[in-house]
Write a protein that holds these residues in place. Structure first.
Motif, short mmCIF file in Angstrom:
data_model
loop_
_atom_site.label_atom_id
_atom_site.label_comp_id
_atom_site.label_asym_id
_atom_site.label_seq_id
_atom_site.Cartn_x
_atom_site.Cartn_y
_atom_site.Cartn_z
N ALA A 165 -3.54 6.52 1.22
CA ALA A 165 -3.68 5.10 1.51
C ALA A 165 -4.97 4.56 0.91
O ALA A 165 -5.00 3.47 0.32
N GLU A 166 -6.06 5.34 1.05
CA GLU A 166 -7.34 4.88 0.50
C GLU A 166 -7.29 4.79 -1.01
O GLU A 166 -7.78 3.84 -1.62
N ALA A 200 0.88 4.24 -2.66
CA ALA A 200 0.54 5.59 -2.19
C ALA A 200 1.68 6.57 -2.48
O ALA A 200 1.44 7.75 -2.73
N LYS A 229 -3.87 9.63 4.93
CA LYS A 229 -4.95 8.66 4.90
C LYS A 229 -5.58 8.57 3.51
O LYS A 229 -5.91 7.49 3.02
N GLY A 280 0.82 -1.21 0.00
CA GLY A 280 0.00 0.00 0.00
C GLY A 280 0.85 1.26 0.00
O GLY A 280 0.60 2.20 -0.75
N ASP A 281 1.90 1.24 0.83
CA ASP A 281 2.79 2.41 0.92
C ASP A 281 3.46 2.70 -0.41
O ASP A 281 3.67 3.85 -0.80
N ALA A 288 -2.75 -4.42 0.48
CA ALA A 288 -2.03 -3.18 0.76
C ALA A 288 -1.19 -3.30 2.03
O ALA A 288 -0.16 -2.65 2.15
N ARG A 289 -1.64 -4.16 2.95
CA ARG A 289 -0.87 -4.32 4.19
C ARG A 289 0.22 -5.38 4.07
O ARG A 289 1.02 -5.56 4.98
#
Lengths: 604, 310, 286
Positions: free
Chosen positions: A187-188, A172, A184, A168-169, A206-207
């Motif tokens: 991330a979304e 993003a 945030k 995810g990072d 994403a995690r």
């Protein structure tokens, strides 16, 4: 329907005239007359071909590369990687750049966004993107273009994600560095982008970290990164060549869908003309650093002008059904005696213990087939299908867990020492990677003599003479005998490996993906050599491949392996034209180049 | 996690036991029978009977495996024998000398990591070719200098010519500076060498290209993408570097006439005080094992590919 | 034969020359190393003085044209002493490297090629040895073996055995599992032939480079041990001993420690630079 092929009229398809190699003039603003004549002709055929995207004649192309020249600094002075690249991509258009390794296609792609590896330098030319010359931008300005206006999908998904940062990072980050979102919200949006790229459970993904995802999934992550900022152009550098064929097709389909939906233009770099034909409206052919021909995909495939393009089309396994041998395909002769019989072969590997106790992996699961004298039997499957393990058991390099292996009726499943030696004399192996299978310290002569020395066949002088004869048989010049593998090309090395395999006059030669590491035109030559040698010597081949298109050119009969099980087997033509198992059908559908109009002289 | 910890601790204990055994073999079994050493100056004057009496009292007449069992049993209770020079217990002497040396090596390690890491980062970050060449050649020079010579040069210049810092002794923080610098030089050079190499490797990785293609800036790429990956190989070196720094103190404490483990060791070797030497070997092995343990526990936090639960 | 030489050897030699000439640092290192070797073998080429006898009148003189490195407290010429010291110091270094290379290399070869319990035993011992810093290991060995240049050399060499065994084993394993070895096995070559013809030649490269690198490390270790006083007894010149002798005069006669130390540092630096070049060439070879 009116199209303007900016690249063709302004650039210079040196095609048709030949002699493009290295002669490219730096910063070629002026177009040679011959080029213009060619271009006019191309325009004519374009209309005839039809079904192409429309680019407004008045509008400048999105990307316009002119006279690009790139060199690399090496210890022996600068070496030109690209000498004359001219091409354009219109807004929303898909253009494929096709060429073999060393053609400069990937260097061109990297030069556009200033991502040349160390030592790479642009010598001349212009890269106009939305009217701005990217080559004149400062690093800071270029950074604003990268990711924001031009997305980049790299070649190898396995190593192109940072292993220590969360998925995810990493997605993003593309938004954050361009100030499009922060914290945030980024991330979304990253999760949304992952979902869009076709990943299931994007929030979970994403995690996760890259190593927890498969190659196909990682490629989808990279697609999400490239498209996160909604760029106007995506450069895809061989985006799927590191993936299995069925995954390859799904990924390409998905890229197609996304770019189409957002009106994103795409520059697709590929070595596979079939892929280019399927995906692109226009095809640019590169060879030795120069664009030799470009035009609408259909025209390039059906009516190529440049001899190199013709050669490429002739060699592309996915575009040809030509047999790599003189003699016609034989229907399997039922009475031909079986040389190798494999029945009920099983191989289990112990997996690390978990809470559920000991587990085993069935790498090969009840596999049976026969190889007859003088025929080629192909085992087809994707990575992890158990095809290599099967071969290793047949060669006595691995002990089977169950099942039997018979050579001319004699059981060789668990050979003793002496028996194994005798066995190896009759079965030889040609490996996938000719760079790894030859000892770098040996000369070619020593390599080919080695099996003869091991079995004490003849005197030293006879061995040397035999090595020379074998090298001649695989159509290499005598001079290579004294060379070392590092001095040879990939195709030449594979010929040496074949010569070594033939040294002991074996009955069976096992070919483990013998052409998958080679360029297509070299592939065709090696397949032809193998075919010719079979006709000449009457040897049998057990041919292992993941590529049905290659198998079609060489095999008499085919077996399809999936997850260790032989799901289908039969005559080559029969299996390919009328597959019964859904997996076989999927494999056949994944062969690129099937969406194109029928090329000239298609046989099927 | 707990099972992993227990297993790692067990491994550490096994290494310590093995270090004990190896040093026992080397020190007590090699030719120069420790008896003659123990008797020291007595040798000329002592009678046969006296020697035998001492032998018996020290258990040197016992078969070797009995001696080994005794020594191991004692070591387990924290008794590492007595020093032949002073007659004091080895364990106590080492514990007394430890704080001085830990202070010195601690400062040296901090200097080494900061200095070495700084040089490596600067060398890979700068775009000036000349500066990069200079910075990259520093570590090679650093590891080529004999520690005792560097120490003496510092004393010559800083203490005698400039009259700035003390040339010897343990008094105050000033006395730590020069020896710590001397110790930090080779250690820092090693850190710089490994980190510069792994930074260069990391910067050539395809994931860095992905980051650049996103439009990420140089600082972000170096610190967020490359450094995190590059520090992993450097981290695995921590145990070796701390062991080396500890042992280099033998030379440095001699040069600066500082009391500590290093001086203790030099004197012990000089007097062939095998019990004391074995004590120091065990201490070094303990330091190595502990640092390696900490690194192993830290590793999964920094590298997600190394499973936490394994 | 003559043409063979002209076409094959000469370009290779010319290539090497160009490789060296393009790298001034390497050239300097080669010169330095050659000088030290010459000094060790033929000290008479550099000086006619006696390293052990001095002129008391000329004691503690600073560097001058007559005494390049100055003189010591007994009036002995320091340059002469440094030149003569290189013989003993280099000999000790060669012994140390040879011990490490031969013992470590053999252990690694056997361990990697035959595997099994032998491999387990060797590697566990190597693990333990690597947990003890090398300098301490050689100190422990010296306290067991006794003092003297040869014993110091052996101790330094033995302390490096573990590293060599580990690298050799890793290389043997790499080569043994390479496709070309499997190809040789599949074409019927027996274990002996594979070991001799494929594994040993391909595995020994990195180990030899390591030996070159070990050279610098061994010089440092040997001189550190002799600085601490465990090497040659007093009048005999040895690099580390010279620095130790000068230590008492740090405040008054800077040259006594500076010059011998400089020679050690320069020799180590040269050895390291040369070994790095060897390493680089090896990698280009592949």
């Amino acid at each position: 329907m009116s199209e303007t092929w900016q690249g063709v009229t302004e650039g210079s398809p040196r095609g048709g005239v030949g002699g493009a190699g290295g002669a490219g003039s730096a910063g070629s603003d002026r177009v040679p007359a011959a080029g213009r004549v060619g271009a006019d002709r191309v325009l004519g055929t374009d209309r005839a071909a039809g079904g192409l995207s429309v680019v407004d004649a008045a509008q400048a192309p999105l990307l316009d590369i002119r006279g690009l020249r790139v060199s690399y600094r090496t210890s022996n002075g600068p070496v030109d990687a690209v000498t004359a690249a001219d091409l354009t991509v219109g807004a929303g258009e898909v253009v494929a750049v096709v060429g073999e390794s060393g053609s400069g296609k990937s260097t061109t792609a990297h030069a556009i966004v200033g991502l040349l590896p160390t030592g790479g330098r642009v010598g001349a030319g212009r890269v106009l993107f939305e009217g701005r010359d990217l080559l004149t931008l400062r690093e800071r300005e270029l950074r604003e273009v990268r990711g924001r206006s031009i997305g980049f999908i790299p070649q190898d998904p396995m190593v192109s994600l940072n292993p220590v940062r969360r998925i995810g990072d990493q997605v993003a980050e593309a938004l954050i560095v361009h100030g499009l979102a922060g914290g945030k919200q980024a991330a979304e949006r990253a999760v949304a982008a992952l979902g869009e790229a076709g990943l299931s459970e994007p929030a979970t993904r994403a995690r996760q970290f890259p190593h927890e995802l498969s190659g196909g999934m990682r490629q989808r992550v990279l697609i999400a990164i490239a498209l996160a900022c909604r760029p106007r152009l995506v450069i895809a550098d061989e985006p799927t060549s590191a993936l299995d064929v069925t995954v390859q097709r799904r990924i390409l389909d998905h890229i197609d869908e996304l770019t189409h939906a957002h009106g994103t233009a795409m520059l697709l770099i590929t070595h596979d003309l079939g892929v280019a034909a399927d995906r692109a409206q226009r095809v640019v052919v590169m060879s030795r650093g120069a664009v030799v021909e470009q035009g609408p995909a259909a025209r390039i495939l059906t009516d190529p002008e440049h001899p190199y393009t013709r050669q490429l089309i002739g060699a592309a396994p996915s575009l040809t059904t030509r047999r790599a041998r003189a003699r016609p395909v034989r229907e399997p002769v039922p009475r031909a005696e079986p040389l190798l019989t494999v029945s009920g072969l099983v191989k289990e590997f112990a997996l690390p213990r978990t809470k559920e106790g000991a587990r085993t992996l069935r790498a090969v699961d009840d596999v049976s087939f026969t190889v007859r004298r003088g025929e080629t039997f192909a085992l087809v499957g994707e990575s992890g299908s158990g095809k290599s393990t099967t071969v290793r058991m047949i060669l006595g390099l691995e002990a089977p867990s169950a099942g039997r292996i018979l050579i001319e009726g004699r059981d060789t499943t668990r050979p003793g020492r002496a028996e194994l030696r005798a066995l190896r004399r009759r079965m030889q192996l040609v490996y996938q990677n000719p760079y790894a299978s030859l000892d770098p310290r040996f000369t070619v002569s020593e390599i080919v003599e080695e099996p003869l020395r091991a079995y004490r066949v003849g005197s030293r002088a006879q061995q040397r003479a035999r090595a020379a004869a074998l090298i001649d048989q695989v159509a290499l010049p005598e001079g290579v005998l004294r060379r070392r593998p590092a001095e040879l090309s990939g195709g030449q090395r594979q010929r040496v490996a074949i010569a070594r395999a033939l040294a002991l006059e074996p009955d069976l030669v096992v070919c483990d993906e013998p052409v998958s590491a080679l360029d297509v035109s070299v592939q065709a030559q090696i397949l032809e050599l193998l075919g010719g040698l079979q006709d000449e010597l009457g040897i049998s081949y057990l041919f292992i491949s993941h590529d049905l298109a290659v198998v079609r050119q060489i095999a008499d009969r085919v077996g399809v392996l999936q997850a260790g099980r032989l799901v289908e087997k039969g005559g080559c033509e029969q299996v390919l034209s009328a597959p019964t198992h859904p997996y076989t059908r999927e494999l056949i559908a994944a062969i690129p180049g099937r969406r194109r109009p029928q090329p000239l002289g298609a046989v099927s | 996690m707990r099972r992993y910890l227990v297993r790692r601790l067990l491994q550490a204990v096994v290494v310590l036991w093995a270090a004990f055994t190896v040093s026992f073999i080397v020190l007590f079994l090699l030719p120069g029978d420790s008896l003659s050493i123990k008797l020291g100056g007595l040798e000329g004057t002592a009678t046969r009977e006296q020697i035998d009496a001492v032998r018996g009292a020290n258990g040197l007449d016992d078969p070797i495996h009995v001696q080994y069992a005794h020594a191991l049993g004692d070591a387990l209770t924290g008794d590492l024998g007595t020093s032949a020079q002073t007659g004091a217990p080895v364990a106590g002497t080492i514990v007394d000398a430890l704080p001085q040396t830990l202070q010195l090596t601690g400062v040296a390690m901090v200097l080494a990591v900061l200095g070495g890491g700084g040089v490596a980062l600067a060398a890979t970050f700068t775009r000036l070719r000349a500066l990069r060449q200079v910075l990259l050649s520093l570590p090679a020079i650093g590891i080529s200098m004999p520690g005792f010579w560097v120490g003496l040069l510092l004393v010559q210049v800083v203490s005698f010519q400039w009259g700035l810092l003390p040339a010897m002794g343990n008094e105050g923080w000033e006395s730590v500076v020069l020896p710590a610098l001397t110790l930090a030089l080779p250690a820092g050079a090693m850190v710089a060498q490994v980190l510069a190499k792994s930074m260069t490797t990391a910067l050539a990785e395809p994931y860095v290209e992905t980051a650049r293609a996103k439009g990420a800036g140089r600082v972000r790429i170096h610190l967020r993408h490359a450094l995190r990956n590059a520090s992993l190989p450097a981290l695995t070196l921590a145990a070796v570097v701390s062991g080396n720094v500890l042992v280099e103190s033998v030379v440095v404490e001699t040069v600066f006439s500082r009391a500590g483990i290093g001086r203790l060791t030099a004197a012990a070797v000089d007097n062939q005080d095998v019990a004391m030497v074995q004590g120091v070997v065990l201490l070094a092995a303990l330091v190595f094992v502990l640092v390696a343990l900490v690194v192993d526990l830290l590793y999964p936090v920094l590298d997600p590919r190394v499973g936490r639960a394994v | 034969m003559a043409t063979g030489f002209a076409t094959e050897v000469l370009p290779a030699a010319r290539g090497h020359a160009r490789f060296v000439l393009r790298r001034p640092g390497l050239l300097l290192s080669l010169v330095m190393f050659a000088l030290v070797l010459l000094a060790a073998l033929f000290p008479g080429l550099f000086t006619d003085d006696d390293p052990l006898v001095g002129t008391p009148r000329e004691k503690l003189r600073g560097p001058s044209a007559e005494h390049l490195f100055g003189t010591d407290q007994l009036g002995r010429d320091l340059f002469t002493r440094v030149v003569h010291a290189s013989s003993l110091s280099l000999r000790a270094t060669f012994v140390a490297v040879a011990v490490a290379l031969v013992v470590g290399g053999l252990l690694g070869l056997v361990s990697g090629f035959f595997g099994g319990w032998l491999d387990d035993v060797v590697m566990r011992v190597v693990d333990v040895l690597q947990a003890i810093p090398r300098l301490l290991l050689s100190l422990a060995l010296v306290s067991a073996l006794g003092f003297g240049t040869t014993k110091v050399a052996i101790a330094v060499g033995v302390a490096s055995v573990a590293g060599f065994a580990r690298v050799m084993r890793a290389e043997v394993l790499r080569v043994r599992s390479s496709v070309y070895v499997e190809a040789a096995r599949a074409s019927g070559v027996r274990s002996g032939g594979i070991l001799a013809r494929h594994v040993l030649p391909n595995a020994s490269g990195p180990v030899l480079v390591m030996a070159a690198l070990e050279f610098g490390i061994a010089i440092l270790s040997v001189s550190a041990l002799s600085f601490l006083g465990f090497g040659a007894p007093p009048p005999t010149p040895e690099w580390g001993v010279l620095v130790a002798d000068g230590r008492n005069f740090v405040a008054t006669a800077w040259w006594l420690t500076t010059f011998p130390g400089l020679v050690i540092a320069a020799t180590v630096l040269s050895a390291n630079r040369i070994s790095r070049a060897l390493d680089g060439e090896r990698r280009q070879d592949r």
